[in-house]
Design an enzyme around this catalytic site. Sequence first.
Site, PDB file in Angstrom:
ATOM      1  CG  ASP A 105      41.227  31.499  41.130  1.00  0.00           C
ATOM      2  OD1 ASP A 105      40.510  30.496  41.281  1.00  0.00           O
ATOM      3  OD2 ASP A 105      41.585  31.932  40.022  1.00  0.00           O
ATOM      4  CD1 TRP A 132      40.532  25.821  27.968  1.00  0.00           C
ATOM      5  CD2 TRP A 132      41.936  24.385  28.958  1.00  0.00           C
ATOM      6  NE1 TRP A 132      41.108  25.047  26.984  1.00  0.00           N
ATOM      7  CE2 TRP A 132      41.966  24.162  27.569  1.00  0.00           C
ATOM      8  CE3 TRP A 132      42.748  23.613  29.805  1.00  0.00           C
ATOM      9  CZ2 TRP A 132      42.781  23.178  26.994  1.00  0.00           C
ATOM     10  CZ3 TRP A 132      43.556  22.643  29.232  1.00  0.00           C
ATOM     11  CH2 TRP A 132      43.571  22.438  27.848  1.00  0.00           C
ATOM     12  N   GLY A 141      37.278  26.587  30.625  1.00  0.00           N
ATOM     13  CA  GLY A 141      36.739  25.231  30.681  1.00  0.00           C
ATOM     14  C   GLY A 141      37.869  24.218  30.852  1.00  0.00           C
TER      15      GLY A 141
END
Length: 317
Positions: A266, A111, A43
């Site tokens: 990614d 994160w 996150g």
Amino acid sequence: MKTLYDPIEPYRQGMLKVSEIHDIYYEQCGNPDGQPVVFLHGGPGAGLTADYRRFFDPEAYRIVLFDQRGAGNSAPHASLEENTTWSLVSDIERLRESLGIEKWMVFGGSWGSTLALAYAETHAERVSSLVLRGIFLCRPKEIEWFYQEGANAIFPDAWEQYERVIPESERGNMLEAYYRRLTSDDESVRLEAARAWSVWEGSALKLIPDQKLIDDFTEPHKALSLARIEAHYFMNNAFFETDNYLLENVGKIRHIPAVIVQGRYDIVCPMMSAWELHRAWPEAEFIVVGDAGHSVTEPGITDALVDATDRFRIQMT
Ligand code: STX
């Protein structure tokens, strides 16, 4: 190819008071006498899923997982007050102390890799090893890439629903425009913005988009904590003093055994950042998965992560 360990239930769960207003949910799984590991979710604000317990041999590891401030089962939900990178770093220390753990493996993706680096660079003596995935250094250029311009060239279809929530006149700064809505007094405005933000993130996670996964991001509880907490952290550049803070301080952790796993495709956290980390920290093992995007559930990523925790298990016994 290695796959996840079998599903397990926690042997203990609890709430830890970490500030006047925040209580964090945590759980322990696996072997209470095993090698300690702490799992840091993404996150910020995404919270835990049950599958996160399954990256570790449950006979070898004492697996500690927690919902960061405002996420998952932590309370108050989606709160931005007293919610900074450095408060999360101190929560990890508080949790470690309360569990009587000297040193632990730190495992985090996205994160979770940002937070793992911030924690390790602050409390290096508490970290036995690091397993990092989908490297995110939370710099302005990475935030701009995903929320303003860059990733939209790869997923223009998903971008349309992200952009639609913001009037054209405000699109010059999407993060600010979203932040205003995500912190609106009007609950329906908050929720509409949170869903669109979260669906955008969900849409870009995998090499091959997975509609069921994307639909999960419309769920209000998850969408609100993810979108509000992310926008709050990104408006503040993750509360780092300098743009390259984590790279500048990598010297503090270069002696710690580490594995870095990165998907070549990614789109959420492009490989540029993993590459810069690898260049700054050549001692860490660097694994590029050639056929994966960002998601921890992609087969090549799961394989490399489970293999890393298995190898650390063997080294330390
Ligand atoms: N956010 C990066 C991150 O940590 C910019 C992240 N991205 N997606 C996720 O986390 C979840 C799949 C955990 C929601």
